[in-house]
Design an enzyme around this catalytic site. Structure first.
Site, short mmCIF file in Angstrom:
data_model
loop_
_atom_site.label_atom_id
_atom_site.label_comp_id
_atom_site.label_asym_id
_atom_site.label_seq_id
_atom_site.Cartn_x
_atom_site.Cartn_y
_atom_site.Cartn_z
N LYS A 89 -3.27 8.27 3.63
CA LYS A 89 -4.25 8.33 4.13
C LYS A 89 -4.19 8.62 5.57
CE LYS A 89 -6.99 6.42 1.22
NZ LYS A 89 -8.52 7.49 0.60
N TYR A 136 0.81 -1.22 0.06
CA TYR A 136 0.05 0.09 0.07
C TYR A 136 0.81 1.12 0.11
CZ TYR A 136 -4.96 1.19 0.29
OH TYR A 136 -6.24 1.61 -0.19
N1 LIG Z 1 -12.20 0.55 -2.96
C1 LIG Z 1 -11.73 0.19 -1.62
O1 LIG Z 1 -11.39 -1.00 -1.22
C2 LIG Z 1 -11.48 1.36 -0.81
C3 LIG Z 1 -11.34 0.97 0.64
C4 LIG Z 1 -11.04 2.07 1.31
C5 LIG Z 1 -10.93 3.34 0.96
N2 LIG Z 1 -11.22 3.66 -0.34
C6 LIG Z 1 -11.32 5.02 -0.92
O2 LIG Z 1 -12.45 5.32 -1.52
C7 LIG Z 1 -12.31 6.52 -2.04
C8 LIG Z 1 -13.04 6.36 -3.65
O3 LIG Z 1 -12.19 5.26 -4.20
P1 LIG Z 1 -13.15 3.72 -4.90
O4 LIG Z 1 -12.67 2.71 -4.34
O5 LIG Z 1 -14.50 4.32 -4.96
O6 LIG Z 1 -12.62 4.02 -6.35
P2 LIG Z 1 -12.99 4.77 -7.77
O7 LIG Z 1 -11.85 4.61 -8.74
O8 LIG Z 1 -14.44 4.66 -8.13
O9 LIG Z 1 -13.01 6.42 -7.16
C9 LIG Z 1 -11.73 7.00 -7.02
C10 LIG Z 1 -12.26 8.53 -7.78
O10 LIG Z 1 -11.09 9.38 -7.55
C11 LIG Z 1 -11.10 10.25 -8.68
N3 LIG Z 1 -9.80 10.95 -8.89
C12 LIG Z 1 -8.39 10.59 -8.96
N4 LIG Z 1 -7.69 11.43 -9.25
C13 LIG Z 1 -8.40 12.63 -9.24
C14 LIG Z 1 -8.13 14.04 -9.50
N5 LIG Z 1 -6.80 14.07 -9.56
N6 LIG Z 1 -9.03 14.94 -9.54
C15 LIG Z 1 -10.41 14.43 -9.33
N7 LIG Z 1 -10.83 13.36 -9.09
C16 LIG Z 1 -9.73 12.34 -8.98
C17 LIG Z 1 -11.51 9.47 -9.84
O11 LIG Z 1 -11.81 10.11 -11.06
C18 LIG Z 1 -12.59 8.54 -9.20
O12 LIG Z 1 -13.66 9.07 -9.43
C19 LIG Z 1 -10.67 6.67 -2.27
O13 LIG Z 1 -10.26 7.67 -1.31
C20 LIG Z 1 -10.17 5.30 -1.84
O14 LIG Z 1 -9.03 5.31 -1.32
C21 LIG Z 1 -11.45 2.53 -1.09
#
Ligand SMILES: NC(=O)c1ccc[n+]([C@@H]2O[C@H](COP(=O)([O-])OP(=O)(O)OC[C@H]3O[C@@H](n4cnc5c(N)ncnc54)[C@H](O)[C@@H]3O)[C@@H](O)[C@H]2O)c1
Length: 258
Positions: A161, A154
């Site tokens: 984070k 990670y």
């Molecule tokens: N999926 C998991 O297992 C998980 C677990 C814990 C936390 N998260 C967090 O959840 C959040 C959403 O991620 P997700 O898993 O839904 O994936 P996702 O890929 O669907 O969403 C990520 C989003 O970030 C946006 N993004 C990236 N760079 C950008 C920029 N420069 N400007 C504007 N937007 C930008 C992307 O366009 C996308 O909409 C993130 O913070 C991720 O770290 C995800």
């Protein structure tokens, strides 16, 4: 529960996005919404399709690393909403190489990019949102367990984070003490297969690990809905006394010691 409320949501890419599942719950409870997505026709078409059923008031492009994009996005929100109640920050990015190489090999540039997109953006969006937010409003971001504990590969995203969770505490204190009493919280989600999570390279193995360890079932389609429902709680008046928290929604995975 959210009749008459308005939310500005950053970070929906498709209907697997955690931001989409939070939006789905807000929509089911009567909230009006506007969305932002990365600039470019390809993203705009994709996000427009994914959010169509929510009948959003607007979809506006914004790369959160660009101050002028942030200013333009909130100008659209001001025009379309006047004021609003909820800000959702569901955004993260770290260069691919940071998941593949040892942490020791992290470059200055990769460090900057990960921190900028994944942590600083919460501060920048909160600052832009504040003048438009109604008293008692709520801000929510998404984080992950690697902020606290070692998770293989990670690397930079874990550091980002940790910065994000610390930023939540500082923002919560400053904004809670201002007249508008805005709440700021983070939701720490268990592993869910999304585009961003696939980019970490190990998502299938991670989900297997959750399946084996978490007290509650985790890794099926209901997991994202659990995240959405917890988002609804933190963004609504049900959590009126809650701010500065990192709230886990991971089927209990994080409490296991063995
Ligand atoms: N999926 C998991 O297992 C998980 C677990 C814990 C936390 N998260 C967090 O959840 C959040 C959403 O991620 P997700 O898993 O839904 O994936 P996702 O890929 O669907 O969403 C990520 C989003 O970030 C946006 N993004 C990236 N760079 C950008 C920029 N420069 N400007 C504007 N937007 C930008 C992307 O366009 C996308 O909409 C993130 O913070 C991720 O770290 C995800």
């Amino acid at each position: 529960m959210l009749q008459g409320k308005k939310a500005f949501i950053f970070g929906v890419l498709n209907d697997r996005s955690l931001g989409w599942h939070i939006a789905d719950q807000l929509h089911k409870h009567g909230c009006e919404m506007g969305f932002s997505c990365l600039p470019g026709e390809r993203f705009e078409r994709r996000v427009a399709r994914a959010t169509e059923s929510f009948r959003p008031r607007f979809l506006t492009p914004c790369d959160v690393t660009r101050d002028e994009d942030i200013a333009a996005a909130f100008q659209v929100a001001a025009e379309q909403f006047g004021t609003f109640d909820i800000l959702v920050h569901s955004i993260a990015f770290a260069p691919r190489e940071t998941f593949e190489k040892p942490f020791l090999e992290t470059t200055r540039e990769a460090w900057r990019t990960a921190l900028d997109v994944s942590a600083y953006s919460l501060v920048a969006l909160s600052r832009a949102a504040l003048p438009l937010m109604n008293p008692g409003g709520s801000i929510l971001t998404l984080t992950y367990h690697a902020a606290e504990k070692y998770v293989p590969d990670y690397n930079m995203m874990a550091v980002a984070k940790a910065a994000l969770e610390c930023s939540v505490r500082y923002l919560a204190t400053e904004l809670g003490r201002k007249e508008k009493r805005i709440r700021v919280n983070a939701l720490s989600a268990g592993a869910v297969k999304t585009v961003a999570a696939t980019g970490t390279g190990e998502i299938d193995r991670m989900i297997e690990h959750y399946r084996a360890r978490a007290p509650l079932a985790w890794g099926d389609d209901a997991s994202s809905e659990h995240v959405g429902k917890a988002g609804l709680y933190l963004l609504s008046d049900l959590a009126s006394g809650v701010t500065g928290e990192v709230h886990y929604v991971d089927g209990g995975y994080n409490v296991m010691g063995w």
